[in-house]
Motif scaffolding. Structure first.
Motif, PDB file in Angstrom:
ATOM      1  N   ARG A 377      19.787  32.971  27.332  1.00  0.00           N
ATOM      2  CA  ARG A 377      18.780  31.943  27.061  1.00  0.00           C
ATOM      3  C   ARG A 377      19.477  30.587  26.952  1.00  0.00           C
ATOM      4  N   LEU A 378      19.276  29.746  27.960  1.00  0.00           N
ATOM      5  CA  LEU A 378      19.917  28.428  27.970  1.00  0.00           C
ATOM      6  C   LEU A 378      19.077  27.451  27.154  1.00  0.00           C
ATOM      7  N   ASN A 379      19.173  27.602  25.814  1.00  0.00           N
ATOM      8  CA  ASN A 379      18.334  26.773  24.931  1.00  0.00           C
ATOM      9  C   ASN A 379      19.166  25.848  24.048  1.00  0.00           C
ATOM     10  N   GLN A 380      20.407  25.589  24.499  1.00  0.00           N
ATOM     11  CA  GLN A 380      21.251  24.575  23.863  1.00  0.00           C
ATOM     12  C   GLN A 380      22.144  24.004  24.966  1.00  0.00           C
ATOM     13  N   PRO A 381      22.874  22.911  24.719  1.00  0.00           N
ATOM     14  CA  PRO A 381      23.592  22.238  25.809  1.00  0.00           C
ATOM     15  C   PRO A 381      24.444  23.199  26.648  1.00  0.00           C
ATOM     16  N   PHE A 382      24.368  23.005  27.987  1.00  0.00           N
ATOM     17  CA  PHE A 382      25.098  23.890  28.899  1.00  0.00           C
ATOM     18  C   PHE A 382      25.631  23.110  30.093  1.00  0.00           C
ATOM     19  N   LEU A 383      26.580  23.732  30.752  1.00  0.00           N
ATOM     20  CA  LEU A 383      27.208  23.154  31.946  1.00  0.00           C
ATOM     21  C   LEU A 383      26.542  23.712  33.197  1.00  0.00           C
ATOM     22  N   CYS A 384      26.570  22.920  34.250  1.00  0.00           N
ATOM     23  CA  CYS A 384      26.003  23.358  35.516  1.00  0.00           C
ATOM     24  C   CYS A 384      26.960  22.904  36.619  1.00  0.00           C
ATOM     25  N   ILE A 385      27.494  23.849  37.400  1.00  0.00           N
ATOM     26  CA  ILE A 385      28.436  23.515  38.477  1.00  0.00           C
ATOM     27  C   ILE A 385      27.864  24.045  39.793  1.00  0.00           C
ATOM     28  N   VAL A 386      27.574  23.129  40.717  1.00  0.00           N
ATOM     29  CA  VAL A 386      27.036  23.531  42.021  1.00  0.00           C
ATOM     30  C   VAL A 386      28.187  23.503  43.028  1.00  0.00           C
ATOM     31  N   SER A 387      28.425  24.645  43.680  1.00  0.00           N
ATOM     32  CA  SER A 387      29.526  24.735  44.644  1.00  0.00           C
ATOM     33  C   SER A 387      29.023  25.205  45.991  1.00  0.00           C
ATOM     34  N   GLU A 388      29.826  24.927  47.000  1.00  0.00           N
ATOM     35  CA  GLU A 388      29.562  25.428  48.344  1.00  0.00           C
ATOM     36  C   GLU A 388      30.495  26.609  48.523  1.00  0.00           C
ATOM     37  N   ARG A 389      29.932  27.777  48.873  1.00  0.00           N
ATOM     38  CA  ARG A 389      30.714  29.018  48.805  1.00  0.00           C
ATOM     39  C   ARG A 389      31.753  29.176  49.911  1.00  0.00           C
ATOM     40  N   THR A 390      31.519  28.584  51.095  1.00  0.00           N
ATOM     41  CA  THR A 390      32.446  28.807  52.205  1.00  0.00           C
ATOM     42  C   THR A 390      33.861  28.402  51.827  1.00  0.00           C
ATOM     43  N   LEU A 391      33.979  27.216  51.191  1.00  0.00           N
ATOM     44  CA  LEU A 391      35.307  26.715  50.813  1.00  0.00           C
ATOM     45  C   LEU A 391      35.473  26.604  49.303  1.00  0.00           C
ATOM     46  N   ASN A 392      34.464  27.055  48.537  1.00  0.00           N
ATOM     47  CA  ASN A 392      34.488  26.894  47.070  1.00  0.00           C
ATOM     48  C   ASN A 392      34.639  25.434  46.657  1.00  0.00           C
ATOM     49  N   THR A 393      34.020  24.528  47.401  1.00  0.00           N
ATOM     50  CA  THR A 393      34.120  23.110  47.054  1.00  0.00           C
ATOM     51  C   THR A 393      33.054  22.762  46.019  1.00  0.00           C
ATOM     52  N   ILE A 394      33.479  22.108  44.923  1.00  0.00           N
ATOM     53  CA  ILE A 394      32.518  21.700  43.886  1.00  0.00           C
ATOM     54  C   ILE A 394      31.749  20.477  44.382  1.00  0.00           C
ATOM     55  N   LEU A 395      30.434  20.626  44.527  1.00  0.00           N
ATOM     56  CA  LEU A 395      29.592  19.525  45.010  1.00  0.00           C
ATOM     57  C   LEU A 395      29.115  18.648  43.866  1.00  0.00           C
ATOM     58  N   PHE A 396      28.726  19.278  42.756  1.00  0.00           N
ATOM     59  CA  PHE A 396      28.168  18.547  41.611  1.00  0.00           C
ATOM     60  C   PHE A 396      28.609  19.203  40.325  1.00  0.00           C
ATOM     61  N   VAL A 397      28.814  18.387  39.316  1.00  0.00           N
ATOM     62  CA  VAL A 397      29.056  18.908  37.972  1.00  0.00           C
ATOM     63  C   VAL A 397      28.074  18.206  37.042  1.00  0.00           C
ATOM     64  N   ALA A 398      27.433  18.977  36.176  1.00  0.00           N
ATOM     65  CA  ALA A 398      26.489  18.380  35.227  1.00  0.00           C
ATOM     66  C   ALA A 398      26.645  19.048  33.869  1.00  0.00           C
ATOM     67  N   LYS A 399      26.354  18.262  32.844  1.00  0.00           N
ATOM     68  CA  LYS A 399      26.247  18.828  31.502  1.00  0.00           C
ATOM     69  C   LYS A 399      24.865  18.454  31.003  1.00  0.00           C
ATOM     70  N   ILE A 400      24.058  19.463  30.756  1.00  0.00           N
ATOM     71  CA  ILE A 400      22.686  19.204  30.316  1.00  0.00           C
ATOM     72  C   ILE A 400      22.670  19.269  28.804  1.00  0.00           C
ATOM     73  N   SER A 401      22.682  18.094  28.177  1.00  0.00           N
ATOM     74  CA  SER A 401      22.676  18.024  26.712  1.00  0.00           C
ATOM     75  C   SER A 401      21.247  17.981  26.188  1.00  0.00           C
ATOM     76  N   ASP A 402      20.375  17.337  26.978  1.00  0.00           N
ATOM     77  CA  ASP A 402      18.955  17.240  26.597  1.00  0.00           C
ATOM     78  C   ASP A 402      18.117  17.217  27.872  1.00  0.00           C
ATOM     79  N   PRO A 403      17.495  18.344  28.234  1.00  0.00           N
ATOM     80  CA  PRO A 403      16.756  18.448  29.506  1.00  0.00           C
ATOM     81  C   PRO A 403      15.563  17.496  29.582  1.00  0.00           C
ATOM     82  N   THR A 404      15.141  16.941  28.429  1.00  0.00           N
ATOM     83  CA  THR A 404      13.962  16.069  28.468  1.00  0.00           C
ATOM     84  C   THR A 404      14.345  14.617  28.781  1.00  0.00           C
ATOM     85  N   GLN A 405      15.646  14.302  28.760  1.00  0.00           N
ATOM     86  CA  GLN A 405      16.077  12.938  29.081  1.00  0.00           C
ATOM     87  C   GLN A 405      16.189  12.790  30.596  1.00  0.00           C
ATOM     88  N   PRO A 406      15.468  11.812  31.220  1.00  0.00           N
ATOM     89  CA  PRO A 406      15.494  11.712  32.685  1.00  0.00           C
ATOM     90  C   PRO A 406      16.856  11.260  33.204  1.00  0.00           C
TER      91      PRO A 406
END
Length: 406
Positions: A377-406
């Motif tokens: 249950r992701l109900n407190q701050p969490f990390l999000c890492i989006v990668s491309e699998r062919t080369l394992n290249t990290i496309l985006f890194v995010a830390k969601i501290s408050d999902p309601t903040q735009p």
């Protein structure tokens, strides 16, 4: 007297989750990615180091950026810099010149751009560069040839002496390339600006197995000890890939998109956020990828759409890239004249949701064991890492501290 230039990175990730499977050939770019494989670790190392700096400065706010986008722009700058300015960028990107030739770096990014760029119905990843040059400025031909050859950069003449017109030209260009997601990348331009180098990255992926919107409910999200917010929580009980990392006291959940992208959601145990940030490394992320195992789980993920804008001068200086912003900057490889960098701006947006309406009727045919599955249950701050699998290249890194903040 150094003239001023300004770098902007536009970036958008828009992950839309919807239904529909298409068998597509993901190997339509037939490039031998030897050089791309050589630089992939550098991009990922840069991603983690920059994340640590941005997270430490975030003061409880959401973090989202594209290390891929930023490292591309820095490598384009390598083509225009010399002497110590040049050496600092190489070091900041973690390149060791005894292990890789400079041409291989640019060839690596060239291959990477070809490998990553896809456009299909349910998977779109688009990356591009553009150089906006002050009218009447004549860049060196070698610089122009190389940014076109390796980075396929578009070059546009721009009236920087009319800052409002220049801003509109650049912002319209980026808005179009990011499908309206990034509307205002540059503002308050200095009329002395000589050029702006932009990079944009647009990603839209659909989960392989979408969430059913009928199961999305309002739930609490615990931002910190004192703050609780209401979020729309998506929910699915299904087969997932997950792993509890006992070394770092966090739960890792991997969810694939159609196509070749994947996302790690990383939930640190309460009060362990800072320790996780501090100990993050490329090796950690690789260990997660190797250790996730397939099992039934009950998963709760908040819907969110977050954005962040960064001036990268300070964060990059923490990685040792400082001279390019000073009067000692050597950017003579661009025009042959003295230039310095005024700022690097990066803007990112990340959206995660469940589905289009057609996903509502999706059913899973796999059997479910009778024992109760674990709950993630992701109900407190969490990390999000989006990668491309062919080369394992990290496309985006995010830390969601408050999902309601735009």
């Amino acid at each position: 007297m150094n003239r001023i230039i300004h770098l902007s990175l536009a970036l958008i990730v828009f992950s839309l989750v919807s239904h529909g499977h298409h068998d597509v050939d993901h190997h339509h770019n037939h490039h031998d990615p030897k050089a791309a494989i050589k630089i992939q670790h550098n991009i990922d190392h840069f991603a983690i180091e920059l994340y640590k700096i941005l997270a430490a400065r975030s003061d409880g706010k959401n973090v989202v950026f594209s290390p891929c986008s930023i490292s591309i722009v820095l490598s384009v700058l390598l083509l225009g810099t010399n002497s110590n300015t040049h050496a600092e960028i190489l070091k900041g990107l973690d390149f060791n010149m005894t292990k890789i030739q400079e041409d291989e770096i640019h060839q690596g990014f060239h291959e990477l751009l070809h490998l990553l760029t896809h456009s299909e119905e349910d998977y779109k990843l688009d990356i591009g560069q553009a150089l906006f040059l002050k009218e009447g400025i004549q860049p060196l031909q070698t610089f122009l040839d190389k940014i076109k050859e390796f980075y396929e950069a578009e070059i546009q003449a721009t009236k920087f002496q009319d800052p409002k017109e220049a801003e509109k030209q650049i912002n319209d260009y980026i808005k179009e390339r990011t499908h309206g997601k990034i509307a205002e990348l540059v503002k308050d331009l200095n009329p002395e600006t000589v050029f702006i180098l932009t990079n944009y990255i647009f990603f839209r992926g659909h989960w392989e197995n979408p969430f059913n919107p009928e199961f999305t409910r309002e739930e609490d999200f615990f931002v910190d000890h004192n703050t609780t917010v209401k979020v729309q929580m998506m929910h699915r009980t299904d087969w997932f890939y997950y792993y509890f990392d006992s070394q770092l006291s966090c739960t890792v959940l991997q969810i694939d998109y159609n196509g070749t992208a994947t996302t790690f959601f990383v939930l640190p145990e309460a009060n362990n956020e800072k320790a996780l940030d501090a100990s993050l490394s490329v090796e950690t992320v690789n260990r997660w990828a190797e250790n996730v195992h397939r099992g039934i789980a009950e998963v709760y993920i908040p819907k969110f759409s977050i954005s962040a804008t960064y001036s990268l001068k300070e964060p990059l200086s923490q990685l040792g890239i400082t001279e390019i912003f000073t009067d000692r900057a050597d950017l003579t490889g661009v025009t042959g004249e003295p230039l310095k960098l005024s700022k690097i701006t990066h803007k990112a947006v990340l959206t995660v949701d469940e589905a289009g309406a057609e996903a509502a009727g999706a059913t899973a045919a796999e059997g479910v064991p009778l024992s109760l599955p674990p709950t993630i249950r992701l109900n407190q701050p969490f990390l999000c890492i989006v990668s491309e699998r062919t080369l394992n290249t990290i496309l985006f890194v995010a830390k969601i501290s408050d999902p309601t903040q735009p």
